[in-house]
Scaffold this motif. Structure first.
Motif, short mmCIF file in Angstrom:
data_model
loop_
_atom_site.label_atom_id
_atom_site.label_comp_id
_atom_site.label_asym_id
_atom_site.label_seq_id
_atom_site.Cartn_x
_atom_site.Cartn_y
_atom_site.Cartn_z
N LEU A 7 -3.28 2.03 9.76
CA LEU A 7 -3.17 3.17 10.32
C LEU A 7 -4.26 4.21 9.45
O LEU A 7 -4.80 5.15 10.02
CB LEU A 7 -2.15 3.76 10.43
CG LEU A 7 -0.85 2.90 11.56
CD1 LEU A 7 0.29 3.75 11.58
CD2 LEU A 7 -1.78 3.00 12.90
N HIS A 8 -4.11 4.01 8.05
CA HIS A 8 -4.84 4.77 7.17
C HIS A 8 -5.95 3.99 6.28
O HIS A 8 -5.52 3.39 5.46
CB HIS A 8 -3.72 5.63 6.33
CG HIS A 8 -2.73 6.01 6.85
ND1 HIS A 8 -2.75 7.30 7.40
CD2 HIS A 8 -1.50 5.54 7.36
CE1 HIS A 8 -1.71 7.79 8.13
NE2 HIS A 8 -0.83 6.64 7.84
N PRO A 9 -7.13 4.39 6.60
CA PRO A 9 -8.20 3.51 5.97
C PRO A 9 -8.28 4.03 4.47
O PRO A 9 -8.76 3.30 3.56
CB PRO A 9 -9.61 4.08 6.67
CG PRO A 9 -9.14 4.83 7.80
CD PRO A 9 -7.74 5.27 7.80
N ASP A 10 -7.63 5.06 4.19
CA ASP A 10 -7.72 5.62 2.74
C ASP A 10 -6.60 5.07 1.87
O ASP A 10 -6.09 5.57 0.69
CB ASP A 10 -8.02 7.16 2.52
CG ASP A 10 -6.90 7.82 3.21
OD1 ASP A 10 -5.98 7.14 4.31
OD2 ASP A 10 -6.29 9.08 2.90
N ALA A 11 -5.69 4.07 2.50
CA ALA A 11 -4.39 3.85 1.70
C ALA A 11 -4.75 2.94 0.61
O ALA A 11 -5.90 2.20 0.56
CB ALA A 11 -3.72 2.71 3.02
N TYR B 233 0.99 -1.09 -0.01
CA TYR B 233 -0.10 -0.19 0.01
C TYR B 233 0.89 1.14 -0.01
O TYR B 233 1.87 1.14 0.35
CB TYR B 233 -0.96 0.00 1.21
CG TYR B 233 -2.06 -1.00 1.03
CD1 TYR B 233 -3.22 -0.42 1.01
CD2 TYR B 233 -2.01 -2.35 1.18
CE1 TYR B 233 -4.26 -1.45 0.95
CE2 TYR B 233 -2.90 -3.17 1.39
CZ TYR B 233 -4.13 -2.87 1.04
OH TYR B 233 -5.20 -3.79 1.21
N ASP B 234 0.24 2.30 -0.53
CA ASP B 234 0.98 3.82 -0.41
C ASP B 234 1.14 4.23 0.83
O ASP B 234 2.25 5.01 1.16
CB ASP B 234 0.50 4.73 -1.40
CG ASP B 234 -0.93 5.14 -0.92
OD1 ASP B 234 -1.41 4.33 0.02
OD2 ASP B 234 -1.57 6.06 -1.25
N LYS B 235 0.36 3.60 1.92
CA LYS B 235 0.85 4.14 3.25
C LYS B 235 0.14 2.93 4.30
O LYS B 235 -0.50 1.94 3.57
CB LYS B 235 0.11 5.22 3.90
CG LYS B 235 -1.11 5.59 3.46
CD LYS B 235 -1.59 7.28 3.55
CE LYS B 235 -2.61 7.24 2.72
NZ LYS B 235 -3.14 8.72 2.65
N ASP B 236 0.23 2.85 5.24
CA ASP B 236 -0.02 1.67 6.47
C ASP B 236 -1.53 1.24 6.34
O ASP B 236 -2.17 2.42 6.84
CB ASP B 236 0.61 1.96 7.76
CG ASP B 236 0.20 0.68 8.55
OD1 ASP B 236 -0.60 -0.23 8.27
OD2 ASP B 236 0.86 0.41 9.76
N PRO B 237 -2.06 0.53 5.77
CA PRO B 237 -3.44 0.32 5.68
C PRO B 237 -4.19 0.13 7.12
O PRO B 237 -5.23 0.35 7.30
CB PRO B 237 -3.89 -1.18 4.93
CG PRO B 237 -2.40 -1.64 5.05
CD PRO B 237 -1.36 -0.78 5.30
#
Ligand code: UDP
Length: 248
Positions: free
Chosen positions: A184-188, A178-182
Motif C-alpha cells: 500500500l505504501h511505496p515509501d515503506a 517493513y515499517d508499513k505495508d509495502p
C-alpha cells in the motif's frame, strides 16, 4: 537410501538446528495457481536439500493456508473448531507433498503429526524428533499444535522452543518486515534487524501474538525472508543479509 548425517561444514553454517516455517501459500504456483504447484514445491525442496547437505538439522513446519484456514471458513459459516481441524488436515496434505518431494531428491525425512494418524506419520514425540535430526533426517511437523485456535506460526514457536532450535526461519512471499505495508505504501522502509521490543513497540506484525510471545519468552530469534531467491535459505544459514532478523 543413505541415512548417515551429512558432515557439517561449519564455516558455511551460522545456525546448526533450524525450524523452517513455510506458509502454505509458498507452495502455490505462480503460473498454474494450483495450491501445490509441482515446480514450486521442487524448488523449495531443492533449497532444503542444499542446506541439509551442509549438515544443518532441519525441522519443517508447514502451514495450510493454501488449502484452508479455520478463520476464513468460519466467515463462510463453518464452525470455527471444525474449520481449524480442516486447516490442520490441510497442513498434513502439504507435509506429505514435501516429504514425497524431499525423499525423491534423496533426503531422508520423517513426518510427525500433532494429531495421531499412524498410517501417515509418527505421532509427535520430542525425543524421537531430536534423534531423527541427529541422524540427519529432516523432520516435517504436520497438523500444527493439534489444537484449534492456534496457528502454524505458534507451532513453529512451540517446536523451536521444545527442540532448542537456534532460529525460526519464516519463509513468506515478502522479503522482510517493513515499517508499513509495502504493497500500500511505496515509501515503506524494510528493517534488516529488529529487537523483540522494537517490534512490540512499533506494533509490527512479525507473527501472531501467541507465536511472538513464545519466541520472546524463550528467546528464539526469527528471520522473516522471501523464498523466491533460489539460494535464499543457504544465504540465511550462512548469516548473509537476507530478510529481517528479530532477536532479543
Ligand atoms: N490450525 C489450528 N491449530 C494449529 C495450527 C493450525 O487450528 O495449531 C489451523 C487454523 O485453522 C489455520 C490452519 O490450520 O488457519 C492453517 O494454518 P496456518 O493458517 O497457520 O497456515 P499458513 O498461514 O502458515 O499457511
Amino acid at each position: 537410501m543413505n541415512d548417515e548425517p551429512p558432515s557439517p561444514s561449519s564455516n558455511a553454517v551460522k545456525y546448526k538446528r533450524i525450524v523452517l516455517k513455510l506458509s502454505g501459500e509458498v507452495l502455490r504456483g505462480g503460473k498454474s495457481g494450483d495450491p501445490i504447484d509441482a515446480p514450486t514445491l521442487q524448488a523449495i525442496c531443492n533449497q532444503i536439500k542444499e542446506i541439509h547437505a551442509l549438515g544443518v538439522q532441519i525441522c519443517v513446519i508447514i502451514g495450510g493456508g493454501n488449502i484452508f484456514r479455520g478463520l476464513q471458513g468460519s466467515k463462510q459459516g463453518v464452525d470455527r473448531t471444525t474449520g481449524d481441524y480442516m486447516g490442520m488436515l490441510a497442513t498434513v496434505i502439504n507435509g506429505l507433498a514435501i516429504m514425497d518431494c524431499l525423499e525423491k531428491l534423496g533426503v531422508t525425512t520423517r513426518v510427525q503429526s500433532a494429531i495421531p494418524m499412524n498410517q501417515i506419520g509418527e505421532p509427535f514425540i520430542l525425543r524421537r524428533a531430536v534423534r531423527h535430526l541427529e541422524k540427519g533426517r529432516v523432520v516435517i511437523f504436520v497438523a500444527g499444535t493439534g489444537n484449534p485456535y492456534f496457528s502454524t506460526d505458534t507451532t513453529a514457536a512451540l517446536r523451536a522452543s521444545e527442540m532448542r532450535a537456534d532460529i525460526i526461519m519464516k519463509a513468506t512471499k515478502v522479503d522482510g518486515i517493513y515499517d508499513k505495508d509495502p504493497v500500500l505504501h511505496p515509501d515503506a522502509v524494510k528493517y534488516d534487524e529488529l529487537t523483540f521490543l522494537d517490534a512490540l513497540k512499533q506494533r509490527l506484525s512479525v507473527m501472531d501474538s501467541t507465536a511472538f510471545s513464545l519466541c520472546l519468552d524463550n528467546n528464539v530469534p526469527i528471520l522473516v525472508f522471501d523464498l523466491s531467491d533460489e539460494h535464499a535459505i543457504r544465504k540465511a544459514i550462512a548469516g548473509e543479509k537476507v530478510g529481517t532478523l528479530v532477536h532479543a
